[in-house]
Design an enzyme around this catalytic site. Structure first.
Site, short mmCIF file in Angstrom:
data_model
loop_
_atom_site.label_atom_id
_atom_site.label_comp_id
_atom_site.label_asym_id
_atom_site.label_seq_id
_atom_site.Cartn_x
_atom_site.Cartn_y
_atom_site.Cartn_z
N HIS A 119 -48.80 65.71 21.47
CA HIS A 119 -48.18 63.80 22.22
C HIS A 119 -47.85 64.06 22.82
O HIS A 119 -48.43 65.37 24.03
CB HIS A 119 -46.33 64.31 21.29
CG HIS A 119 -45.88 65.53 22.13
ND1 HIS A 119 -45.80 66.27 21.78
CD2 HIS A 119 -45.05 65.49 22.58
CE1 HIS A 119 -45.57 67.49 21.84
NE2 HIS A 119 -45.20 67.08 23.42
N HIS A 158 -46.23 61.82 26.15
CA HIS A 158 -45.14 61.30 26.35
C HIS A 158 -45.62 60.23 27.12
O HIS A 158 -45.99 60.25 28.04
CB HIS A 158 -44.38 61.77 27.24
CG HIS A 158 -43.76 63.38 26.71
ND1 HIS A 158 -42.06 63.37 25.63
CD2 HIS A 158 -44.44 64.62 26.15
CE1 HIS A 158 -42.37 64.49 25.64
NE2 HIS A 158 -43.15 65.34 25.43
N GLN A 167 -43.44 73.13 26.31
CA GLN A 167 -43.80 72.28 24.92
C GLN A 167 -42.60 72.69 24.42
O GLN A 167 -42.55 73.89 23.40
CB GLN A 167 -44.91 72.48 24.30
CG GLN A 167 -45.73 71.81 22.60
CD GLN A 167 -47.26 72.32 22.73
OE1 GLN A 167 -47.65 73.10 23.25
NE2 GLN A 167 -47.66 71.33 21.60
N ASP A 184 -39.19 58.22 21.90
CA ASP A 184 -38.29 60.16 21.84
C ASP A 184 -37.10 59.84 21.21
O ASP A 184 -36.52 58.85 22.23
CB ASP A 184 -38.57 60.45 23.18
CG ASP A 184 -38.92 61.48 23.14
OD1 ASP A 184 -37.66 62.66 23.10
OD2 ASP A 184 -39.48 62.91 23.75
N ILE A 185 -36.75 60.73 20.46
CA ILE A 185 -35.18 60.60 20.02
C ILE A 185 -33.94 61.47 21.60
O ILE A 185 -33.08 60.83 21.46
CB ILE A 185 -35.16 61.98 19.12
CG1 ILE A 185 -33.70 61.13 18.24
CG2 ILE A 185 -34.98 63.68 19.74
CD1 ILE A 185 -33.90 62.06 17.23
P1 AMP Z 1 -42.51 68.69 23.97
O1 AMP Z 1 -40.83 69.89 25.10
O2 AMP Z 1 -42.99 68.34 26.01
O3 AMP Z 1 -42.91 69.18 22.86
O4 AMP Z 1 -41.67 67.21 23.73
C1 AMP Z 1 -41.04 67.17 22.45
C2 AMP Z 1 -40.73 65.75 22.71
O5 AMP Z 1 -39.82 65.56 21.37
C3 AMP Z 1 -38.84 65.46 23.30
O6 AMP Z 1 -38.91 65.02 24.65
C4 AMP Z 1 -38.26 65.70 21.97
O7 AMP Z 1 -37.04 64.67 22.01
C5 AMP Z 1 -39.09 64.75 20.99
N1 AMP Z 1 -38.56 64.88 19.66
C6 AMP Z 1 -38.38 65.95 19.00
N2 AMP Z 1 -37.60 66.03 17.90
C7 AMP Z 1 -37.75 64.06 17.68
C8 AMP Z 1 -37.83 63.56 16.44
N3 AMP Z 1 -37.97 63.91 15.90
N4 AMP Z 1 -37.90 61.96 17.16
C9 AMP Z 1 -38.39 61.58 18.33
N5 AMP Z 1 -38.66 62.90 19.10
C10 AMP Z 1 -38.87 64.08 18.97
#
Ligand code: AMP
Ligand code: ZN
Length: 140
Positions: A102, A104, A96, A33-34
């Site tokens: 996805h 986590h 979301q 996760d970024i």
């Molecule tokens: P959610 O809010 O449950 O949809 O989680 C989305 C997750 O994706 C968040 O924890 C973000 O930090 C992560 N995220 C968004 N863009 C990226 C990316 N390009 N690479 C890795 N993680 C990402």
């Protein structure tokens, strides 16, 4: 496999958007996760686009869930957290923010606040080092 042009995670699947990957197979991808909620925060996605739990196929749901367990075991082995939080969101009201299914995997320490998201971009070098430890544990 995935051609939703505006979807960030489809972009990662295609290789158009960079990500620090820890696992890939025919149906799934796992990457860091970024904006980690804690060090080692990893995401598992299906390669085929599905917005959420309501839409994902049973086959992809199974594939992602099995990989999520493998990642959790690897995180446990590599980082020895006190606990591991599995989170999955469906719809903006549920928190979301990326509308590609996805899961986590979030390492937790005793006393750590259970937040929903990280707030700051972590240092790529730090994330890469954690990813290497998780990937090594996956292979052991
Ligand atoms: P959610 O809010 O449950 O949809 O989680 C989305 C997750 O994706 C968040 O924890 C973000 O930090 C992560 N995220 C968004 N863009 C990226 C990316 N390009 N690479 C890795 N993680 C990402
Ligand atoms: Zn997508």
């Amino acid at each position: 496999m995935s051609d939703h042009t505006n979807c960030v995670f489809c972009g990662i699947v295609r290789g158009d958007i960079p990500a620090i990957r820890v696992h890939e197979d025919a149906a799934t991808l796992a990457f860091m996760d970024i904006r980690p909620a804690s060090p080692g925060h990893t995401l598992v996605i299906p390669k085929i686009h599905a917005p959420d739990l309501l839409a994902i196929s049973e086959a992809d749901l199974c594939a992602v869930t099995i990989v999520a367990q493998r990642i959790a075991r690897a995180v446990h082995q590599a980082l020895a957290p006190d606990g591991i939080r599995i989170m999955q969101t469906n719809g903006a009201a549920a928190g979301q923010t990326v509308f590609h299914y996805h899961v986590h995997i979030i390492p937790m320490q005793d006393g750590q606040r259970v937040g929903t998201h990280g707030h700051e971009h972590a240092q790529p070098e730090q994330i890469k080092a954690l990813a290497a430890r998780i990937a090594a544990a996956l292979k052991s």
